[in-house]
Design a protein around this motif. Structure first.
Motif, PDB file in Angstrom:
ATOM      1  N   VAL A 111       0.303  -0.328   4.538  1.00  0.00           N
ATOM      2  CA  VAL A 111       1.006  -1.616   4.595  1.00  0.00           C
ATOM      3  C   VAL A 111      -0.053  -2.709   4.643  1.00  0.00           C
ATOM      4  O   VAL A 111      -0.964  -2.672   5.476  1.00  0.00           O
ATOM      5  N   TYR A 112       0.035  -3.675   3.741  1.00  0.00           N
ATOM      6  CA  TYR A 112      -0.979  -4.727   3.670  1.00  0.00           C
ATOM      7  C   TYR A 112      -0.302  -6.064   3.385  1.00  0.00           C
ATOM      8  O   TYR A 112       0.907  -6.143   3.176  1.00  0.00           O
ATOM      9  N   ASN A 113      -1.097  -7.097   3.382  1.00  0.00           N
ATOM     10  CA  ASN A 113      -0.615  -8.464   3.140  1.00  0.00           C
ATOM     11  C   ASN A 113       0.556  -8.811   4.058  1.00  0.00           C
ATOM     12  O   ASN A 113       1.615  -9.267   3.604  1.00  0.00           O
ATOM     13  N   VAL A 114       0.366  -8.594   5.355  1.00  0.00           N
ATOM     14  CA  VAL A 114       1.395  -8.920   6.347  1.00  0.00           C
ATOM     15  C   VAL A 114       1.294 -10.411   6.676  1.00  0.00           C
ATOM     16  O   VAL A 114       0.250 -10.882   7.130  1.00  0.00           O
ATOM     17  N   GLN A 115       2.372 -11.136   6.423  1.00  0.00           N
ATOM     18  CA  GLN A 115       2.455 -12.557   6.759  1.00  0.00           C
ATOM     19  C   GLN A 115       3.577 -12.718   7.766  1.00  0.00           C
ATOM     20  O   GLN A 115       4.737 -12.451   7.458  1.00  0.00           O
TER      21      GLN A 115
ATOM     22  N   PHE B 191       5.893  -8.485   4.177  1.00  0.00           N
ATOM     23  CA  PHE B 191       4.728  -7.603   4.035  1.00  0.00           C
ATOM     24  C   PHE B 191       4.891  -6.830   2.733  1.00  0.00           C
ATOM     25  O   PHE B 191       5.999  -6.692   2.184  1.00  0.00           O
TER      26      PHE B 191
ATOM     27  N   THR C 242       3.647  -3.312   0.325  1.00  0.00           N
ATOM     28  CA  THR C 242       3.119  -1.950   0.297  1.00  0.00           C
ATOM     29  C   THR C 242       3.496  -1.343  -1.055  1.00  0.00           C
ATOM     30  O   THR C 242       4.071  -2.018  -1.901  1.00  0.00           O
TER      31      THR C 242
ATOM     32  N   ILE D 225       5.589  -4.398  12.745  1.00  0.00           N
ATOM     33  CA  ILE D 225       4.729  -4.812  11.639  1.00  0.00           C
ATOM     34  C   ILE D 225       4.520  -6.327  11.668  1.00  0.00           C
ATOM     35  O   ILE D 225       3.421  -6.823  11.401  1.00  0.00           O
ATOM     36  N   ASN D 226       5.577  -7.061  12.011  1.00  0.00           N
ATOM     37  CA  ASN D 226       5.502  -8.525  12.030  1.00  0.00           C
ATOM     38  C   ASN D 226       4.515  -9.026  13.070  1.00  0.00           C
ATOM     39  O   ASN D 226       3.850 -10.054  12.876  1.00  0.00           O
TER      40      ASN D 226
ATOM     41  N   GLY E 287      -4.603 -10.383   5.697  1.00  0.00           N
ATOM     42  CA  GLY E 287      -3.267  -9.930   6.059  1.00  0.00           C
ATOM     43  C   GLY E 287      -3.152  -8.441   6.293  1.00  0.00           C
ATOM     44  O   GLY E 287      -2.063  -7.944   6.587  1.00  0.00           O
ATOM     45  N   ARG E 288      -4.263  -7.707   6.224  1.00  0.00           N
ATOM     46  CA  ARG E 288      -4.200  -6.269   6.463  1.00  0.00           C
ATOM     47  C   ARG E 288      -4.276  -5.996   7.959  1.00  0.00           C
ATOM     48  O   ARG E 288      -5.141  -6.553   8.655  1.00  0.00           O
TER      49      ARG E 288
END
Length: 454
Positions: free
Chosen positions: A42-46, A51, A53, A156-157, A165-166
């Motif tokens: 899971v990447y690019n979590v904003q 997010f 994936t 995750i949030n 964002g990773r």
């Protein structure tokens, strides 16, 4: 039709919108069936946004191809497409579907190189972490929504992430389970008998493993030490910002000794004489109250070398001076350094720039009654009768005739007093005005009575 994603943050159940996006749903279900998403990061979590994936290796790896659709027939073990020409497909965009709800699932798309008006998707997908995410409308193709697992979305949030964002500790899709599959398998699809183990490329992208237990610091003394260090750094940064320190990481001088628990009668000369046997003393000062001059019972002694200061520290701890056992430590004060830094800075500025306060274009403010203000503005303050005085108020030598000014001012005052109405005349005028008002009120009252009788 539903799919269960088992992630390291928790299980997430996704209901698919087959009628609105059949092609996207078929691609997602078949990729889950061949275990293509297993161990995908899971990447690019904003936070409170979304997010992303679906790239099985991860976009940060040089071995990643960005993911492929099911029609490219990717290998479940190597994650490589066997038909590279079919890695992307054109997804459906349902006009009535918007990213209004938290947990909306959509395919990530990119602009087509051959036709800029078309957008293409492969395997990567997005799940929203907030509501009314209008920025994704028209750019991400919606094909499902989260039915269960909002606690996993919240984990995750709130995960700690880096600048890209990773998450700092990996969050990965561990397994995918297809709960219902209404689509026929594409020709050549091979379902693995069991979940494949992570490939070497996937293992190389591990930063902090999702199952790694981070050691927590439970020692209260160590935690208190860390808290004090953070507080000291914050205070030092504040002092640097307001100009009390030249820089936040300034260290105290190593040849200054701090002495406390002194007898109030102990003087500077006494301490200097006692400590001078350890080496040359540059300064010795007992700190006193500014108003009363009484000793505050501590002092600072500056030696000529660091070695002399260390020798005095080891030898004078607990020594009896004027019936008081003193305590000795190395100084932690940087006030002297700060004063010297500010003084040197100001003096250099003044010498290089000159002028008032170090600036050539500044002048000392001129007051009306102070200094040479009279030469610049004249001897008067600008009253309405100053022009008359300037024309006739001075004799031939330029000296003001004060008697003449006094008589002129007195005449002006008399003329103004004569122009005013006498007190008796004003009183009569007031009585006449009151009589007129009274008669007017009586006349209005009579008119109202006549109208009422009619």
């Amino acid at each position: 039709m539903s799919v269960l994603l088992e992630t390291s943050a928790g299980d997430v159940t996704i209901d698919l919108l087959v009628k609105d996006a059949p092609k996207c749903c078929e691609n997602f279900v078949k990729l889950c069936k061949i275990k293509y998403y297993n161990y995908s990061p899971v990447y690019n979590v904003q936070q409170n946004f979304s997010f992303q994936t679906g790239d099985p290796i991860g976009p940060e790896s040089k071995d990643s191809d960005g993911g492929s659709s099911i029609w490219a027939m990717p290998n479940s073990a190597t994650k490589r497409a066997t038909r590279p020409e079919s890695m992307a497909f054109k997804p459906e965009f349902a006009a009535k579907r918007k990213h209004n709800e938290r947990g909306t699932v959509s395919m990530a798309t990119s602009q087509s190189k051959t036709n800029p008006d078309d957008r293409l998707a492969s395997s990567q997908f997005i799940i929203t972490l907030g509501e009314n995410i209008e920025q994704l409308d028209g750019k991400a193709a919606i094909f499902g929504e989260v039915a269960e697992g909002f606690d996993a979305l919240e984990k995750i949030n709130t995960a700690f992430v880096d600048s890209s964002g990773r998450p700092l500790q990996d969050i990965r899709i561990l397994h995918t389970i297809v709960l219902d599959d209404p689509f026929d398998d594409p020709p050549g699809l091979i379902e693995p008998p069991s979940s494949p183990v992570p490939s070497a490329e996937q293992r190389a992208t591990v930063r902090i493993a999702h199952d790694e237990v981070l050691a927590q610091q439970d020692d209260p003394e160590q935690m208190e030490k860390l808290r004090r260090e953070r507080e000291a750094r914050a205070q030092a940064l504040t002092l640097e910002l307001i100009g009390d320190l030249p820089f936040a990481d300034v260290t105290p001088p190593e040849q200054i000794l701090f002495v406390c628990k002194l007898n109030p009668v102990t003087r500077d000369e006494d301490l200097e004489l006692i400590f001078s046997r350890f080496g040359k003393i540059l300064s010795c000062e007992v700190i006193r109250d500014k108003k009363t001059g009484d000793s505050l019972q501590y002092a600072f002694i500056e030696f000529g070398s660091k070695e002399d200061c260390e020798r005095a520290y080891f030898k004078m701890q607990g020594v009896l001076i004027d019936d008081h056992r003193i305590h000795v430590d190395f100084s932690q004060s940087v006030s002297k350094l700060s004063n010297e830094w500010r003084g040197n800075t100001n003096s250099k500025t003044a010498r290089s720039r000159g002028g008032f306060g170090g600036f050539d274009d500044l002048e000392k403010r001129k007051q009306y009654r102070g200094g040479d203000a009279g030469n610049a503005r004249g001897d008067d303050y600008g009253y309405v009768f100053d022009k008359d005085r300037q024309r006739s108020g001075k004799d031939g030598n330029g000296v003001r005739d004060r008697k003449r000014d006094y008589e002129r001012d007195r005449d002006i005052t008399r003329r103004r007093s004569r122009s005013r109405s006498p007190p008796r005349r004003r009183e009569r005028h007031d009585r006449e005005r009151d009589d007129r008002r009274q008669r007017s009120r009586e006349r209005d009252r009579d008119q109202r009575d006549q109208r009422s009788r009619r």
